[in-house]
Structures are given as structure tokens and as C-alpha cells.
Design a protein around this motif. Structure first.
Motif, PDB file in Angstrom:
ATOM      1  N   UNK A   1      75.663  60.928  -6.420  1.00  0.00           N
ATOM      2  CA  UNK A   1      76.815  60.659  -5.561  1.00  0.00           C
ATOM      3  C   UNK A   1      77.573  59.393  -5.965  1.00  0.00           C
ATOM      4  N   UNK A   2      77.090  58.710  -7.003  1.00  0.00           N
ATOM      5  CA  UNK A   2      77.770  57.491  -7.438  1.00  0.00           C
ATOM      6  C   UNK A   2      79.192  57.770  -7.915  1.00  0.00           C
ATOM      7  N   UNK A   3      79.424  58.976  -8.445  1.00  0.00           N
ATOM      8  CA  UNK A   3      80.768  59.292  -8.954  1.00  0.00           C
ATOM      9  C   UNK A   3      81.786  59.465  -7.821  1.00  0.00           C
ATOM     10  N   UNK A   4      81.309  59.456  -6.563  1.00  0.00           N
ATOM     11  CA  UNK A   4      82.211  59.614  -5.416  1.00  0.00           C
ATOM     12  C   UNK A   4      82.404  58.302  -4.654  1.00  0.00           C
ATOM     13  N   UNK A   5      81.927  57.208  -5.225  1.00  0.00           N
ATOM     14  CA  UNK A   5      82.000  55.911  -4.539  1.00  0.00           C
ATOM     15  C   UNK A   5      83.439  55.489  -4.260  1.00  0.00           C
ATOM     16  N   UNK A   6      84.375  55.997  -5.038  1.00  0.00           N
ATOM     17  CA  UNK A   6      85.784  55.611  -4.857  1.00  0.00           C
ATOM     18  C   UNK A   6      86.416  56.278  -3.641  1.00  0.00           C
ATOM     19  N   UNK A   7      85.773  57.317  -3.098  1.00  0.00           N
ATOM     20  CA  UNK A   7      86.304  58.063  -1.950  1.00  0.00           C
ATOM     21  C   UNK A   7      85.340  57.897  -0.781  1.00  0.00           C
ATOM     22  N   UNK A   8      85.653  56.960   0.121  1.00  0.00           N
ATOM     23  CA  UNK A   8      84.735  56.592   1.201  1.00  0.00           C
ATOM     24  C   UNK A   8      84.366  57.796   2.066  1.00  0.00           C
ATOM     25  N   UNK A   9      85.330  58.623   2.423  1.00  0.00           N
ATOM     26  CA  UNK A   9      85.068  59.761   3.315  1.00  0.00           C
ATOM     27  C   UNK A   9      84.102  60.748   2.675  1.00  0.00           C
ATOM     28  N   UNK A  10      84.368  61.100   1.425  1.00  0.00           N
ATOM     29  CA  UNK A  10      83.494  62.040   0.711  1.00  0.00           C
ATOM     30  C   UNK A  10      82.116  61.424   0.512  1.00  0.00           C
ATOM     31  N   UNK A  11      82.077  60.172   0.109  1.00  0.00           N
ATOM     32  CA  UNK A  11      80.801  59.502  -0.147  1.00  0.00           C
ATOM     33  C   UNK A  11      79.913  59.481   1.106  1.00  0.00           C
ATOM     34  N   UNK A  12      80.509  59.149   2.242  1.00  0.00           N
ATOM     35  CA  UNK A  12      79.739  59.093   3.485  1.00  0.00           C
ATOM     36  C   UNK A  12      79.250  60.472   3.899  1.00  0.00           C
ATOM     37  N   UNK A  13      80.063  61.488   3.683  1.00  0.00           N
ATOM     38  CA  UNK A  13      79.652  62.857   4.013  1.00  0.00           C
ATOM     39  C   UNK A  13      78.465  63.272   3.153  1.00  0.00           C
ATOM     40  N   UNK A  14      78.528  62.969   1.873  1.00  0.00           N
ATOM     41  CA  UNK A  14      77.419  63.308   0.979  1.00  0.00           C
ATOM     42  C   UNK A  14      76.173  62.491   1.306  1.00  0.00           C
ATOM     43  N   UNK A  15      76.367  61.257   1.711  1.00  0.00           N
ATOM     44  CA  UNK A  15      75.232  60.407   2.074  1.00  0.00           C
ATOM     45  C   UNK A  15      74.510  60.982   3.285  1.00  0.00           C
ATOM     46  N   UNK A  16      75.273  61.502   4.260  1.00  0.00           N
ATOM     47  CA  UNK A  16      74.656  62.138   5.431  1.00  0.00           C
ATOM     48  C   UNK A  16      73.854  63.376   5.022  1.00  0.00           C
ATOM     49  N   UNK A  17      74.439  64.184   4.132  1.00  0.00           N
ATOM     50  CA  UNK A  17      73.734  65.385   3.673  1.00  0.00           C
ATOM     51  C   UNK A  17      72.484  65.018   2.877  1.00  0.00           C
ATOM     52  N   UNK A  18      72.587  63.959   2.086  1.00  0.00           N
ATOM     53  CA  UNK A  18      71.450  63.497   1.290  1.00  0.00           C
ATOM     54  C   UNK A  18      70.284  63.091   2.186  1.00  0.00           C
ATOM     55  N   UNK A  19      70.593  62.452   3.296  1.00  0.00           N
ATOM     56  CA  UNK A  19      69.555  61.905   4.171  1.00  0.00           C
ATOM     57  C   UNK A  19      69.178  62.830   5.323  1.00  0.00           C
ATOM     58  N   UNK A  20      69.627  64.077   5.273  1.00  0.00           N
ATOM     59  CA  UNK A  20      69.316  65.041   6.328  1.00  0.00           C
ATOM     60  C   UNK A  20      68.377  66.124   5.792  1.00  0.00           C
ATOM     61  N   UNK A  21      67.581  66.731   6.672  1.00  0.00           N
ATOM     62  CA  UNK A  21      66.712  67.837   6.233  1.00  0.00           C
ATOM     63  C   UNK A  21      67.546  68.984   5.663  1.00  0.00           C
ATOM     64  N   UNK A  22      67.043  69.598   4.626  1.00  0.00           N
ATOM     65  CA  UNK A  22      67.720  70.729   4.000  1.00  0.00           C
ATOM     66  C   UNK A  22      67.416  72.017   4.769  1.00  0.00           C
ATOM     67  N   UNK A  23      68.003  73.103   4.326  1.00  0.00           N
ATOM     68  CA  UNK A  23      67.722  74.417   4.906  1.00  0.00           C
ATOM     69  C   UNK A  23      66.227  74.720   4.861  1.00  0.00           C
ATOM     70  N   UNK A  24      65.611  74.445   3.742  1.00  0.00           N
ATOM     71  CA  UNK A  24      64.174  74.706   3.570  1.00  0.00           C
ATOM     72  C   UNK A  24      63.345  73.792   4.472  1.00  0.00           C
ATOM     73  N   UNK A  25      63.729  72.519   4.545  1.00  0.00           N
ATOM     74  CA  UNK A  25      63.027  71.584   5.429  1.00  0.00           C
ATOM     75  C   UNK A  25      63.042  72.095   6.865  1.00  0.00           C
ATOM     76  N   UNK A  26      64.195  72.570   7.316  1.00  0.00           N
ATOM     77  CA  UNK A  26      64.298  73.071   8.693  1.00  0.00           C
ATOM     78  C   UNK A  26      63.474  74.341   8.885  1.00  0.00           C
ATOM     79  N   UNK A  27      63.400  75.180   7.879  1.00  0.00           N
ATOM     80  CA  UNK A  27      62.574  76.385   7.975  1.00  0.00           C
ATOM     81  C   UNK A  27      61.094  76.017   8.101  1.00  0.00           C
TER      82      UNK A  27
END
Length: 284
Positions: A145-171
């Protein structure tokens, strides 16, 4: 019967759209169809294909993200049946993504090289939607996600997804709530870290497959996840072969090694225990 090769317009069909919602306005076609802007000068004929191919892919990926986000919510709330429907749809969208590589493969190396220079460092590696999709499925890599550091909105959205349980984790959490003895290491971990295969979980899935009738919902969900994994890998492979066909072993526009870098992705897996459970443990 008439010999005229024409279908008459029925009188009940609405024709006056002054001040009314039309097909074009509902789909925002004026804006959508204005987004294909070749940068080659003069515009190279095949650059339009290249742009549309990737824009269409981004639209399909947007739909998959929309569907997987809903699927995660359903699993979290113990609603597995609608999740199964969603994953069936996701598989069909993945098939569309796979098949459309055939269109891009009509682009020859010499045709692509005539406008490749206008891409600069633009590359599919910078697709924030693709990165979010991988995170939702469990392929976590904070470095990407370092390549998105220039776009705060996108970076924060990806950071939330990175730190959240995945589909498999929830299953896996769903299975634990249903009484399956899911290892604690799978239920309480750093969600941003890459998932590590757990041998205890492999045996749990073997039991689900051995006694499918007894574990039908879990069994069916396992198969839907295997579908998603398989078609994602097929998409990756077709991407690899398309790139190989068009640019050979040149470096990628974004600085990667190109085909070599794409080949490494074929070793990545989202749901390792589901594949490992296919191989029966040796009899002791």
C-alpha cells in the motif's frame, strides 16, 4: 407479415424524455463514455482497446468488492445462505475477467510498443481496487500500500481493509460459533499479517468433507471458497500469459520484473487448508 426488414416502434414506447430520467442519465453515460482519453499523439488506434479493457476490469472488480463486503457482513451475522448466492455471482464475474484477456491478446507486441511510452510508470500494480480485493480475500501485504501514500483517502481505505478480518477469517469465526474446534491462533491474530496454514484446521475441513451431509452448510461454503480461489488463480495465470504474449520478458511499466513478478503471485493462496484437505492424511 410484411416484407419490410424493419421492426415497427410500438406506439406505447416513451419517446419524450425532456425532464425525465432516461437510460443515458441513469447510467451517467455522458461522463462514463468521456473517460476514454488516449494520450498518444496522434492517437494510436489500439490505445482505445487498452484503456477500455482496463476500465471494464476495474468496474468488474468494483462489483466483486461490493459483493464480498456484503458477504463478510452476512457471515459476521451468521447468515450463510445469502453468502453462498453472493459467491456464486462472484465466480461468474471472475469468469468475465478471465475471458476478457482474450480481447487484449489481439494486441500485438509492435502495436503495444507504439503507445506504451505514454503510460509512464502507470501499472496495474497501482490498482487500489485490486489491492483491496486481495485484502478482502486474505492476501495481506502491508508493503503493497506504500504506492498509495500520495492519496490519503485511498490509503486509509486500504489500511482499514488490511487491518480487518478477511472473508476467510470471518468464515473461521462462523465455524467456531457453530461449535467447530477452530484453533485459537486462527481466531485471535494480527489481521494485517499474512495468513499461515494451520494443520489442525486441515483436519477439521477433512471431517467436513468426509461427512458432507452432516456439515452441509459448511461444506457448501468451502466449495464456494474453492471456486473463488480457483478462478482468481486462473485470472492471474491468464494475466501472466497475456503479458508474456504482448511484451515478452520486458520490465513492467511500474518498475517490476514483469512476467517474473507475476509468476510469483501464482504461488499465493487464500484458503490453504481447503486445498490441503484434499490430500488425505496417511494411515498410521
Amino acid at each position: 407479415m410484411t416484407d419490410t426488414n424493419q421492426r415497427p416502434v410500438e406506439p406505447t414506447i416513451v419517446r419524450d424524455f425532456a425532464g425525465k430520467l432516461s437510460y443515458s442519465s441513469y447510467l451517467s453515460l455522458e461522463g462514463l463514455l468521456a473517460q476514454q482519453r488516449p494520450l498518444s499523439d496522434p492517437p494510436h488506434h489500439d490505445e482505445m482497446l487498452f484503456i477500455i479493457q482496463h476500465q471494464v476490469a476495474e468496474l468488474w472488480i468494483k462489483l466483486i468488492i461490493h459483493e464480498l463486503t456484503a458477504a463478510i457482513d452476512h457471515i459476521r451475522d451468521d447468515r450463510l445462505p445469502p453468502t453462498l448466492k453472493i459467491l456464486s455471482r462472484v465466480k461468474l464475474v471472475q469468469m468475465q475477467l478471465f475471458d476478457q484477456w482474450a480481447v487484449l491478446e489481439t494486441l500485438t507486441p509492435s502495436e503495444y510498443m507504439e503507445f506504451r511510452g505514454v503510460l509512464g510508470n502507470a501499472s496495474g500494480f497501482q490498482s487500489f481496487q485490486y489491492r483491496k480485493l486481495e485484502f478482502l480475500l486474505g492476501n495481506k501485504n502491508a508493503e503493497t500500500i506504500q504506492v498509495f501514500a500520495h492519496d490519503h483517502t485511498v490509503y486509509e481505505d486500504l489500511l482499514r481493509a488490511l487491518n480487518s478480518p478477511s472473508l476467510y477469517d470471518e468464515f473461521l469465526h462462523y465455524l467456531a460459533r457453530r461449535g467447530y474446534n477452530i484453533p485459537a491462533a486462527c481466531l485471535d491474530r494480527d489481521w494485517s499479517a499474512p495468513y499461515i496454514r494451520n494443520e489442525t484446521l486441515v483436519e477439521i475441513f477433512r471431517e467436513i468433507y468426509r461427512n458432507a451431509k452432516q456439515h452441509w452448510e459448511a461444506y457448501e461454503m468451502c466449495e464456494k471458497l474453492v471456486d473463488v480461489e480457483e478462478y482468481f488463480q486462473l485470472w492471474r495465470f491468464r494475466h501472466l500469459k497475456t503479458v508474456e504474449r504482448i511484451i515478452g520478458f520486458r520490465r513492467g511499466t511500474g518498475g517490476s520484473s514483469g512476467v517474473g513478478f507475476l509468476r510469483q503471485a501464482l504461488e499465493l493462496t487464500f484458503f490453504p487448508e481447503l486445498l490441503a484437505s484434499r490430500t488425505e492424511a496417511p494411515k498410521v
